[in-house]
Design a protein around this motif. Structure first.
Motif, PDB file in Angstrom:
ATOM      1  N   GLU A 122     -54.726 -28.655 -34.841  1.00 15.61           N
ATOM      2  CA  GLU A 122     -55.190 -28.065 -36.093  1.00 15.61           C
ATOM      3  C   GLU A 122     -56.702 -28.216 -36.121  1.00 15.61           C
ATOM      4  N   MET A 123     -57.402 -27.140 -36.517  1.00 16.15           N
ATOM      5  CA  MET A 123     -58.853 -27.171 -36.523  1.00 16.15           C
ATOM      6  C   MET A 123     -59.382 -26.449 -37.749  1.00 16.15           C
ATOM      7  N   ASP A 124     -60.610 -26.817 -38.113  1.00 11.64           N
ATOM      8  CA  ASP A 124     -61.225 -26.211 -39.285  1.00 11.64           C
ATOM      9  C   ASP A 124     -62.738 -26.267 -39.139  1.00 11.64           C
ATOM     10  N   CYS A 125     -63.395 -25.396 -39.862  1.00 13.43           N
ATOM     11  CA  CYS A 125     -64.849 -25.409 -39.996  1.00 13.43           C
ATOM     12  C   CYS A 125     -65.156 -25.530 -41.475  1.00 13.43           C
TER      13      CYS A 125
ATOM     14  N   GLN B  25     -66.646 -14.220 -43.424  1.00 13.22           N
ATOM     15  CA  GLN B  25     -66.392 -13.284 -42.345  1.00 13.22           C
ATOM     16  C   GLN B  25     -66.904 -13.807 -41.011  1.00 13.22           C
ATOM     17  N   GLN B  26     -68.041 -14.464 -41.040  1.00 13.79           N
ATOM     18  CA  GLN B  26     -68.613 -14.977 -39.797  1.00 13.79           C
ATOM     19  C   GLN B  26     -67.714 -16.030 -39.164  1.00 13.79           C
ATOM     20  N   THR B  27     -67.171 -16.927 -39.978  1.00 15.46           N
ATOM     21  CA  THR B  27     -66.292 -17.954 -39.409  1.00 15.46           C
ATOM     22  C   THR B  27     -64.970 -17.355 -38.947  1.00 15.46           C
ATOM     23  N   LEU B  28     -64.478 -16.339 -39.640  1.00 11.34           N
ATOM     24  CA  LEU B  28     -63.262 -15.671 -39.163  1.00 11.34           C
ATOM     25  C   LEU B  28     -63.514 -15.051 -37.784  1.00 11.34           C
ATOM     26  N   GLU B  29     -64.662 -14.453 -37.600  1.00 11.86           N
ATOM     27  CA  GLU B  29     -64.970 -13.853 -36.305  1.00 11.86           C
ATOM     28  C   GLU B  29     -65.073 -14.920 -35.216  1.00 11.86           C
ATOM     29  N   MET B  30     -65.525 -16.127 -35.568  1.00 11.15           N
ATOM     30  CA  MET B  30     -65.542 -17.212 -34.578  1.00 11.15           C
ATOM     31  C   MET B  30     -64.142 -17.509 -34.075  1.00 11.15           C
TER      32      MET B  30
END
Length: 555
Positions: A375-378, A166-171
């Motif tokens: 395209e990006m990712d964490c 959830q935290q990364t989605l909010e980012m």
């Protein structure tokens, strides 16, 4: 000539495309004879090819050609490692598994470039569906296939419940991206769950999911050249010569199909005397067909990584932490989301005008859409930092982000280093040679800075950036030259090579090599333009459509 040494089809290269074509030809016309020749071994029972996280054991092994580019003059003037798989089944044994189709606009531009709607998104959609066993049975049947051989999985469908989800989605939402349910429906812009071609958490080998029953397979065999003969004033491919001097031939009306990939297919064309006359003369190779575009127009996706120290590593957010131990996490890459986005058009337009030396308008193919340039990712891990001189332990205290420029305008080349098929070709992707590519990479860098330094979720997630010696952490408003310095040392291959035997330049829209009868190329080398995709997806579709095209011309 004995019938045991002649075939209806000889396929050179047992990677993704070669296995698909061989399997489907036998499935559709069981009476035909098919020979598949692969330089590497059969790795079906290899201990490290099934589990995705074992890929590190394959890189730089005997299953990797260990290609190195020429020094990249627009980066730091150093070569870059370009993985090339030497094994039956091809890149699926080592790739990260991203099942990323790209946008409809990409394929529609491909069709416009070559003047054939078979290569538009609508034209290729049946073949995307044909190759796919979509993870969600309630998915859109117009966009997805549910009984194809290649299973896909999402983070949720594979059972992974990462604590940072959830935290990364909010980012991502914090920088203005919308959450979308399906990034493989032709409209990928936004942030969606990562999708991979995994089945029960394991890799799927192409030669297994596309069975080679009835196909004669020769592994650990190099082809020296395609045999060309003169028939009624035309060059005709009649077989191949192996490096041991033996020859195998096609029957009358048969075909040789090159599926060696974007490095090896142009190399074999050149070794066969098909290519630029001056280059062939340099290597004392007799000219058969003067086709100067062989090996030209080459591109590869370049990416950069950044590394971040977690603010609260005790929460078990990353690989290496005792709290990051759910067995389901082995079912795919340590990430929840994939972000796909355009960039602001004004800066891109200015860069394109600089490259093209003329004013451009909103109808330009890289402007209109807008197209997906980033395209990006964490990822909940930190690896590969050695490229920029860092040693980051996988101890659960660090994560990484990446940025991939999906639509590069820089063009490189593939050429011969020698006349020996076992030698690697010369590889020059010419990374960041254009103002447009440099601008896109800077924009990606700035997005990563905004993600971590300017969103509430990012600031809560990470405490600081881990930077290489002699550099400082750069905010989104950092000057171009400082960002360029980081791109120059950090830019690496995403292992998406393509376009070195481009459709419209080397092959026609039915994949036939210009100037030769009975010779086709079926692999990523024919893709004429960059796509915002991970190229295994379009290559599976390309190979599926190639079989239809090939069989249309047979009795």
């Amino acid at each position: 000539m004995s019938s045991e040494n002649t075939y209806d089809f000889i396929i050179v290269g047992g990677g993704t495309a070669g296995c698909v074509v061989a399997s489907r030809l036998m499935e559709r016309q069981p009476s035909v004879s098919v020979l598949l020749i692969e330089a590497g071994p059969d790795v079906t029972d290899h201990p490290h090819v099934k589990k995705p996280l074992d890929a590190a054991m394959i890189h730089m092994s005997d299953l990797d050609y260990k290609y190195m580019t020429v020094p990249q003059v627009h980066l730091d003037n150093k070569p870059r490692y370009n993985c090339g798989v030497k094994a039956l089944s091809g890149g699926v044994i080592i790739n990260a598994g991203g099942w990323i189709r790209g946008g409809a606009l990409d394929y529609d531009q491909w069709a416009r470039e070559v003047g054939d709607d078979r290569w538009s998104y609508k034209g290729q959609l049946p073949y995307f569906r044909r190759s796919e066993h979509h993870y969600d049975p309630s998915g859109d049947p117009e966009q997805h296939g549910f009984d194809g051989p290649m299973y896909t999985s999402s983070v949720t469908s594979s059972g992974r419940k990462y604590p940072g989800r959830q935290q990364t989605l909010e980012m991502w939402k914090g920088i203005g991206l919308k959450h979308i349910e399906d990034a493989n429906d032709g409209n990928p812009q936004g942030v969606a769950e990562l999708v991979e071609n995994r089945h029960n958490g394991l890799r799927q080998l192409t030669n297994v999911v596309y069975p080679l029953k009835g196909v004669r397979v020769m592994t650990e065999t190099f082809v020296r050249k395609v045999i060309l003969t003169e028939q009624s004033g035309k060059k005709v491919a009649t077989g191949v010569e192996l490096t041991d001097g033996k020859t195998v031939h096609v029957k009358d009306g048969g075909e040789v199909i090159l599926s060696g990939g974007a490095y090896r297919s142009p190399q074999l064309l050149l070794l066969s005397g098909i290519g630029d006359a001056k280059e062939l003369q340099t290597h004392d190779i007799p000219l058969q067909v003067d086709l100067p575009e062989v090996g030209k127009n080459f591109h590869d996706h370049m990416m950069i990584f950044r590394y971040w120290k977690l603010r609260h590593p005790e929460k078990g957010l990353a690989m290496g932490s005792p709290g990051f131990a759910d067995p389901t996490f082995a079912n795919g890459n340590p990430a929840d989301w994939l972000a796909t986005m355009p960039i602001p058009m004004a800066g891109l337009k200015a860069a394109l005008e600089k490259d093209e030396g003329k004013a451009i308008d909103d109808s330009h193919p890289l402007i209109k859409g807008p197209r997906s340039h980033l395209e990006m990712d964490c990822l909940y891990a930190a690896f590969g930092a050695e490229q920029i001189g860092l040693q980051i332990p996988i101890d659960g205290t660090s994560i990484m982000t990446y940025c991939l420029a999906t639509l590069p305008t820089s063009k490189g080349f593939i050429s011969l280093i020698s006349g020996k098929p076992s030698d690697p070709p010369i590889i020059d992707p010419n990374y960041c040679a254009t103002a447009a590519d440099r601008h896109v990479m800077r924009e990606g860098w700035r997005v990563m800075s905004r993600l971590m330094f300017e969103t509430a979720a990012g600031k809560e997630l990470v405490a600081e950036e881990i930077v290489p010696e002699g550099h400082t952490s750069l905010q989104s408003d950092a000057p171009d030259d400082l960002i360029d310095a980081r791109i120059n040392i950090g830019g690496v291959s995403c292992s998406h090579p393509a376009s070195s035997a481009s459709m419209g330049k080397v092959v026609d829209t039915s994949l036939k090599v210009y100037g030769v009868e009975g010779l086709r190329v079926v692999d990523a080398s024919v893709i004429p333009i960059p796509l915002a995709a991970h190229y295994q997806v379009p290559v599976f579709a390309l190979a599926e459509q190639a079989v239809d095209i090939i069989l249309e011309g047979r009795p």
